[in-house]
Design an enzyme around this catalytic site. Structure first.
Site, PDB file in Angstrom:
ATOM      1  N   HIS A  96       0.799  -1.227   0.000  1.00 58.95           N
ATOM      2  CA  HIS A  96       0.000   0.000   0.000  1.00 58.95           C
ATOM      3  C   HIS A  96       0.832   1.278   0.000  1.00 58.95           C
ATOM      4  O   HIS A  96       0.272   2.369  -0.134  1.00 58.95           O
ATOM      5  CB  HIS A  96      -0.954   0.003   1.197  1.00 58.95           C
ATOM      6  CG  HIS A  96      -2.023  -1.033   1.111  1.00 58.95           C
ATOM      7  ND1 HIS A  96      -2.983  -1.038   0.121  1.00 58.95           N
ATOM      8  CD2 HIS A  96      -2.290  -2.119   1.889  1.00 58.95           C
ATOM      9  CE1 HIS A  96      -3.797  -2.074   0.290  1.00 58.95           C
ATOM     10  NE2 HIS A  96      -3.393  -2.749   1.350  1.00 58.95           N
ATOM     11  N   GLN A 153      -0.287 -13.500   5.527  1.00 55.01           N
ATOM     12  CA  GLN A 153      -1.319 -12.593   6.011  1.00 55.01           C
ATOM     13  C   GLN A 153      -2.696 -13.119   5.647  1.00 55.01           C
ATOM     14  O   GLN A 153      -2.980 -13.385   4.479  1.00 55.01           O
ATOM     15  CB  GLN A 153      -1.096 -11.208   5.400  1.00 55.01           C
ATOM     16  CG  GLN A 153      -1.895 -10.110   6.061  1.00 55.01           C
ATOM     17  CD  GLN A 153      -1.351  -8.734   5.723  1.00 55.01           C
ATOM     18  OE1 GLN A 153      -0.222  -8.608   5.265  1.00 55.01           O
ATOM     19  NE2 GLN A 153      -2.146  -7.707   5.955  1.00 55.01           N
ATOM     20  N   GLU A 194      -6.726 -12.236   5.662  1.00 52.30           N
ATOM     21  CA  GLU A 194      -7.469 -10.978   5.672  1.00 52.30           C
ATOM     22  C   GLU A 194      -8.923 -11.128   5.246  1.00 52.30           C
ATOM     23  O   GLU A 194      -9.597 -10.123   5.023  1.00 52.30           O
ATOM     24  CB  GLU A 194      -6.774  -9.974   4.746  1.00 52.30           C
ATOM     25  CG  GLU A 194      -5.275  -9.852   5.002  1.00 52.30           C
ATOM     26  CD  GLU A 194      -4.582  -8.942   4.016  1.00 52.30           C
ATOM     27  OE1 GLU A 194      -4.830  -7.729   4.076  1.00 52.30           O
ATOM     28  OE2 GLU A 194      -3.797  -9.447   3.183  1.00 52.30           O
ATOM     29  N   ALA A 209      -7.943  -4.499   8.936  1.00 52.30           N
ATOM     30  CA  ALA A 209      -8.681  -3.586   8.053  1.00 52.30           C
ATOM     31  C   ALA A 209      -9.418  -4.358   6.966  1.00 52.30           C
ATOM     32  O   ALA A 209     -10.626  -4.175   6.753  1.00 52.30           O
ATOM     33  CB  ALA A 209      -7.728  -2.565   7.444  1.00 52.30           C
ATOM     34  N   ASP A 210      -8.704  -5.232   6.261  1.00 51.13           N
ATOM     35  CA  ASP A 210      -9.342  -6.004   5.192  1.00 51.13           C
ATOM     36  C   ASP A 210     -10.309  -7.042   5.747  1.00 51.13           C
ATOM     37  O   ASP A 210     -11.351  -7.305   5.142  1.00 51.13           O
ATOM     38  CB  ASP A 210      -8.282  -6.676   4.320  1.00 51.13           C
ATOM     39  CG  ASP A 210      -7.641  -5.700   3.346  1.00 51.13           C
ATOM     40  OD1 ASP A 210      -8.370  -5.116   2.532  1.00 51.13           O
ATOM     41  OD2 ASP A 210      -6.420  -5.511   3.416  1.00 51.13           O
TER      42      ASP A 210
END
EC number: 4.1.2.52
Length: 262
Positions: free
Chosen positions: A45, A147, A149, A174-175
């Protein structure tokens, strides 16, 4: 070339980190001396590439803080390049199942254990073939963090945890909250219940649980549950909020924006 971050996770020593999104070797070095155990160089990001990751690795190298690099995707070519410039610990985003976790591990290993291409004569990682037996030692020093998500990844967590070579599993709040229908609200009770259950499950499987959370109370809660690598802030957020607070003390007002997750 020993990976002290991997050793700390294996020993069960909690590691406190900071997220780097400024894509600057100058700020990376500044923060490397701040006292964090690890610093995440974000290639997903933040506007990073292999060259900017390299300069940040070089800036952090003289300090105790250990670099962790997140590629933009679970891509073996990109991973190969990041390893060659000196990355030893990877946080691979959006891993959905055991097959994808296995692919991430294989991308970090030289054959026959994996598919990493051999280019050590050109690589900073081997110090241009000045490290004796680098090709024989490198595999054991790689630390692979995957990760999760999404709800799909959470469902497949038991199989992901069975993948040999996965050292830790990082929960992306967040995701995950967005995938669960609570975008921008990772503190929703349902999201928190899923996170807490996953942390316990990961630790019980003998892997290292990790997360990013800027809320101090929640960070301490996750550590109590067994999280071993916890990022407690983001450099861009620290800079933005500190600048706004300073301006506000002199009567200025920041441009109105919607608060972010971190």
């Amino acid at each position: 070339m020993e990976n002290s971050f991997k050793a700390a996770l294996k020993a069960g020593r909690p590691q406190i980190g900071l997220w780097l999104g400024l894509s600057s070797s100058y700020s990376a070095e500044l923060l490397a001396g701040a006292g964090f155990d690890w610093l995440l160089i974000d290639g997903e990001h933040a506007p990073n590439n292999v060259q900017t990751v390299l300069t940040q690795l070089q800036a952090i190298a003289p300090y105790p803080s250990q670099p962790v690099v997140r590629p933009s995707w679970n891509d073996p070519v990109q991973i190969k390049q990041l390893l060659d410039v000196g990355t030893q610990t990877l946080l691979v985003p959006m891993v959905q199942n055991a097959d994808e976790a296995r692919e991430a591990v294989r991308a970090t290993r030289y054959p026959p254990a994996g598919i990493r291409g051999v280019g050590s004569a050109l690589a900073r990682a081997s110090r241009w073939n000045r490290i004796p037996d680098y090709l024989q030692k490198a595999n054991d020093q790689m630390c692979v963090l995957v990760q999760i998500e999404t709800r799909e990844a959470m469902k497949n967590l038991p199989q992901i945890l069975d993948v040999e070579g996965v050292d830790g599993v990082f929960i992306g709040p967040a995701d995950l909250s967005a995938d669960m229908g609570y975008a921008g609200n990772p503190q929703h009770p349902e999201v928190q219940a899923a996170i807490e259950q996953a942390i316990v499950q990961i630790r019980e499987a003998g892997k290292a649980p990790g997360i990013l959370i800027a809320n101090e109370q929640l960070a301490k809660r996750y550590l109590e549950l067994g999280a071993l690598f916890v990022a407690v802030g983001v450099d861009t957020t620290l800079l933005a909020r500190a600048a706004e607070a300073l301006a506000a003390r002199f009567g200025a007002q920041a441009t109105a924006v919607k608060p972010g997750v971190y």
